[in-house]
Write a protein that holds these residues in place. Structure first.
Motif, PDB file in Angstrom:
ATOM      1  N   PHE A  53      75.526  25.351 172.398  1.00 50.86           N
ATOM      2  CA  PHE A  53      74.163  24.998 172.798  1.00 50.86           C
ATOM      3  C   PHE A  53      73.156  25.508 171.783  1.00 50.86           C
ATOM      4  CE2 PHE A  53      70.222  26.317 174.927  1.00 50.86           C
ATOM      5  CZ  PHE A  53      69.761  25.060 175.319  1.00 50.86           C
ATOM      6  N   MET A  54      73.332  26.751 171.319  1.00 53.42           N
ATOM      7  CA  MET A  54      72.403  27.324 170.341  1.00 53.42           C
ATOM      8  C   MET A  54      72.458  26.565 169.017  1.00 53.42           C
ATOM      9  SD  MET A  54      70.609  29.529 171.796  1.00 53.42           S
ATOM     10  CE  MET A  54      69.785  30.186 170.383  1.00 53.42           C
ATOM     11  N   GLN A  55      73.645  26.125 168.615  1.00 51.86           N
ATOM     12  CA  GLN A  55      73.763  25.363 167.380  1.00 51.86           C
ATOM     13  C   GLN A  55      73.029  24.029 167.494  1.00 51.86           C
ATOM     14  OE1 GLN A  55      77.959  25.135 166.638  1.00 51.86           O
ATOM     15  NE2 GLN A  55      78.011  27.075 165.534  1.00 51.86           N
ATOM     16  N   VAL A  56      73.170  23.374 168.632  1.00 47.04           N
ATOM     17  CA  VAL A  56      72.482  22.099 168.847  1.00 47.04           C
ATOM     18  C   VAL A  56      70.978  22.317 168.893  1.00 47.04           C
ATOM     19  CG1 VAL A  56      72.116  20.246 170.530  1.00 47.04           C
ATOM     20  CG2 VAL A  56      74.424  20.980 169.972  1.00 47.04           C
ATOM     21  N   LYS A  57      70.549  23.376 169.579  1.00 47.21           N
ATOM     22  CA  LYS A  57      69.122  23.679 169.675  1.00 47.21           C
ATOM     23  C   LYS A  57      68.539  23.968 168.291  1.00 47.21           C
ATOM     24  CE  LYS A  57      65.814  26.833 171.746  1.00 47.21           C
ATOM     25  NZ  LYS A  57      65.618  28.058 172.505  1.00 47.21           N
ATOM     26  N   ASN A  58      69.227  24.781 167.490  1.00 46.66           N
ATOM     27  CA  ASN A  58      68.752  25.109 166.143  1.00 46.66           C
ATOM     28  C   ASN A  58      68.707  23.873 165.249  1.00 46.66           C
ATOM     29  OD1 ASN A  58      68.179  27.850 166.457  1.00 46.66           O
ATOM     30  ND2 ASN A  58      70.316  28.391 166.185  1.00 46.66           N
ATOM     31  N   LYS A  59      69.679  22.990 165.401  1.00 45.61           N
ATOM     32  CA  LYS A  59      69.684  21.745 164.622  1.00 45.61           C
ATOM     33  C   LYS A  59      68.488  20.884 165.004  1.00 45.61           C
ATOM     34  CE  LYS A  59      71.564  18.674 161.897  1.00 45.61           C
ATOM     35  NZ  LYS A  59      71.469  18.797 160.472  1.00 45.61           N
ATOM     36  N   ALA A  60      68.179  20.814 166.304  1.00 44.71           N
ATOM     37  CA  ALA A  60      67.030  20.029 166.765  1.00 44.71           C
ATOM     38  C   ALA A  60      65.723  20.619 166.246  1.00 44.71           C
ATOM     39  CB  ALA A  60      67.022  19.956 168.293  1.00 44.71           C
ATOM     40  N   LEU A  61      65.599  21.948 166.280  1.00 50.16           N
ATOM     41  CA  LEU A  61      64.390  22.587 165.764  1.00 50.16           C
ATOM     42  C   LEU A  61      64.249  22.374 164.262  1.00 50.16           C
ATOM     43  CD1 LEU A  61      64.381  25.946 167.775  1.00 50.16           C
ATOM     44  CD2 LEU A  61      62.926  23.941 168.126  1.00 50.16           C
ATOM     45  N   GLY A  62      65.370  22.419 163.546  1.00 49.24           N
ATOM     46  CA  GLY A  62      65.340  22.164 162.104  1.00 49.24           C
ATOM     47  C   GLY A  62      64.918  20.741 161.788  1.00 49.24           C
ATOM     48  N   THR A  63      65.389  19.797 162.582  1.00 46.97           N
ATOM     49  CA  THR A  63      65.006  18.398 162.392  1.00 46.97           C
ATOM     50  C   THR A  63      63.529  18.206 162.680  1.00 46.97           C
ATOM     51  OG1 THR A  63      67.226  17.681 162.980  1.00 46.97           O
ATOM     52  CG2 THR A  63      65.485  16.029 163.116  1.00 46.97           C
ATOM     53  N   GLN A  64      63.032  18.853 163.741  1.00 43.14           N
ATOM     54  CA  GLN A  64      61.607  18.760 164.059  1.00 43.14           C
ATOM     55  C   GLN A  64      60.766  19.383 162.944  1.00 43.14           C
ATOM     56  OE1 GLN A  64      60.503  20.487 167.815  1.00 43.14           O
ATOM     57  NE2 GLN A  64      58.352  19.991 167.553  1.00 43.14           N
ATOM     58  N   CYS A  65      61.209  20.504 162.409  1.00 44.32           N
ATOM     59  CA  CYS A  65      60.507  21.162 161.298  1.00 44.32           C
ATOM     60  C   CYS A  65      60.457  20.239 160.083  1.00 44.32           C
ATOM     61  CB  CYS A  65      61.207  22.470 160.961  1.00 44.32           C
ATOM     62  SG  CYS A  65      60.495  23.351 159.565  1.00 44.32           S
ATOM     63  N   GLN A  66      61.562  19.624 159.759  1.00 45.87           N
ATOM     64  CA  GLN A  66      61.615  18.730 158.612  1.00 45.87           C
ATOM     65  C   GLN A  66      60.685  17.529 158.820  1.00 45.87           C
ATOM     66  OE1 GLN A  66      65.547  17.324 157.732  1.00 45.87           O
ATOM     67  NE2 GLN A  66      64.984  16.664 155.692  1.00 45.87           N
TER      68      GLN A  66
END
Length: 159
Positions: free
Chosen positions: A35-48
């Motif tokens: 879950f944390m990996q998916v959440k971090n990936k989503a936050l990274g995509t939003q940041c980008q």
């Protein structure tokens, strides 16, 4: 009369109970890690996506100002909505919803309270966007955490 003997309750834990509990705990820890990996990936995509939107704002600014990038601070260390050298102000961004674009969702809360979590390459301020030397190797915006190497990267795997 027959006397019924009461069986005493045994105290302790059986091997089956230990196995079940350890299985549940290992499933929960593995699930939360995923879950944390998916959440971090989503936050990274939003940041980008936010950085790409800021880039579009910078391009529009340059188009309206003879091709020149705005003069702004690398990183405003205080949240002053009237600072003309804060990048959102230099770009003419005034409303709160648009200013949220300058806050990385993965940045620590303390950084988010500053009102901007991205660093701008102020060495490019006032320069012509189309005349940059080696533009593919020149950074324009990045996570502000790169300013100090002691600060953790906001995204898994870096900035």
């Amino acid at each position: 009369m027959l006397r019924l003997r009461r069986r005493g309750w045994r105290t302790g834990i059986t091997l089956v109970e230990i196995t079940v509990v350890s299985g549940i705990l290992s499933t929960m820890s593995g699930g939360s890690n995923a879950f944390m990996q998916v959440k971090n990936k989503a936050l990274g995509t939003q940041c980008q996506t936010q950085l790409q939107s800021i880039h579009m704002l910078l391009r529009m600014y340059a188009d309206e100002n003879d091709g020149k990038l705005p003069r702004a601070w690398c990183f405003p260390w205080r949240n002053d909505p009237n600072d003309p050298f804060a990048l959102p102000n230099a770009l003419g961004v005034r409303d709160a919803a648009s200013r949220a674009l300058f806050i990385c969702p993965a940045a620590p809360q303390g950084w988010q309270r500053l009102g901007i979590t991205y660093a701008y390459n102020d060495m490019l301020g006032g320069q012509m966007l189309d005349n940059l030397e080696n533009p593919s190797m020149t950074w324009l915006m990045t996570d502000a955490n790169v300013i100090d190497p002691r600060l953790p990267a906001p995204h898994l795997g870096g900035y």
